[in-house]
Write a protein that holds these residues in place. Sequence first.
Motif, short mmCIF file in Angstrom:
data_model
loop_
_atom_site.label_atom_id
_atom_site.label_comp_id
_atom_site.label_asym_id
_atom_site.label_seq_id
_atom_site.Cartn_x
_atom_site.Cartn_y
_atom_site.Cartn_z
N SER A 41 0.77 -1.21 -0.23
CA SER A 41 -0.07 -0.09 0.05
C SER A 41 0.86 1.20 -0.17
O SER A 41 0.27 2.50 -0.18
N GLU B 39 2.46 4.42 -0.90
CA GLU B 39 2.49 5.19 -2.15
C GLU B 39 3.59 6.26 -2.14
O GLU B 39 3.75 6.81 -3.60
N SER C 249 1.96 0.19 -5.39
CA SER C 249 1.03 1.21 -5.38
C SER C 249 1.83 2.58 -5.27
O SER C 249 1.38 3.69 -5.22
N LYS D 116 3.51 5.84 -5.82
CA LYS D 116 3.40 6.95 -6.81
C LYS D 116 4.43 7.95 -6.70
O LYS D 116 4.88 8.63 -7.79
N SER E 289 2.03 2.69 -11.74
CA SER E 289 1.55 3.84 -10.60
C SER E 289 2.40 4.93 -10.42
O SER E 289 1.79 6.01 -10.19
#
Length: 355
Positions: free
Chosen positions: A23, A25, A47, A49, A72
């Motif tokens: 999870s 990011e 995930s 970013k 992502s």
Amino acid sequence: MELELSWNLIDEVRKNDLRGLHSLEKLSLRGNHISSIDALSFRDLSSLKTLNLMGNKLEEWSSNITHAFRSSLEVLNLSDNLITQVTGTMFDRAMPRLRDLLLDVNAMNRIDDDAFASLQNLRVLSLNRNLLKSFSSSTFSGLHRLEELYLDFNFFSDFPELPSFASVQNSLRLLSFAGNQRLKSLPLLDFPNLESFNISFCNLDLIANFTFSGTPLLRVIDMSHNFIRFMASGSLNGLRHIQHLDLSWNAFVLVPYAAMSPISETLEELILDHNALHRISSSRFDNDGLLSHLKFLSLRGTLLSAIDSDSFFRNLRSLKSLKLSSSQLNAVPGDAITNLIELEDFDFSENFISK
């Protein structure tokens, strides 16, 4: 989920160091001593970013590292490392969401042809403070959506030929070329959608006719910290939307009245600080409403000792801010500022005014 590991003593990223962080990011490893990254170390970061690896000791980058978050990732910061070239394999896998790629402050002296071709949705590319001297016609190939390109403080002695920008010519909104101190002249620019152009801290000494005729949407131009002494009367022709012009720290002895005339309808901010201006005198352009839409005018640090009442100052009915500090005035130029009916802020500090 974010993980901040900046400013530690990490020297490598091993295979299982980030295991199970599905999870995550945003990951920052800035300011460590990382010189190697296992190709599988990021395999669970599907995930992710934003990845910040600024300020490490990486000498290369492989697209294999990005396999897990290729779909992502939006921001990749590899600035302040030891990367000497952008090879064709560094970014040879598509990253459809990558928006910002930062490669500042490396020792980069070469970019392979088509090196960025897979990054077709890139919006920002920053290559500041490297050792770049030239580009080929394929350097930016594939970057048809690039909006901001930063090339500050490199070693260009000539502005890259327009074919070098062919892929980004119509998409660029901002182009920054500051600090290329070997650069002495500009070609005729042709960027139809460019809005901001920074060519400060170079070695320019004049601006030729029609230099900006191919940049009709420019709103901001910064040409400060050069050696410009002359601007041809048609040098700013074609600028239909220009609002901000910075000409500070140049070699002007006179305000370039003729060059300013074509942009008087739109220009709102003019900065002429630290030039060798001695006097603001009248010109044949004054009766045409020269600079009549200015809202901000700065003439700080000049040799200015007089402002004629019949100069372009009589047109400045929209001016709200006037900066005349650190000059050679021995009296407030009352006659010259009589028409400045909208003036809210004026600075005459550090002059020789006695009454």
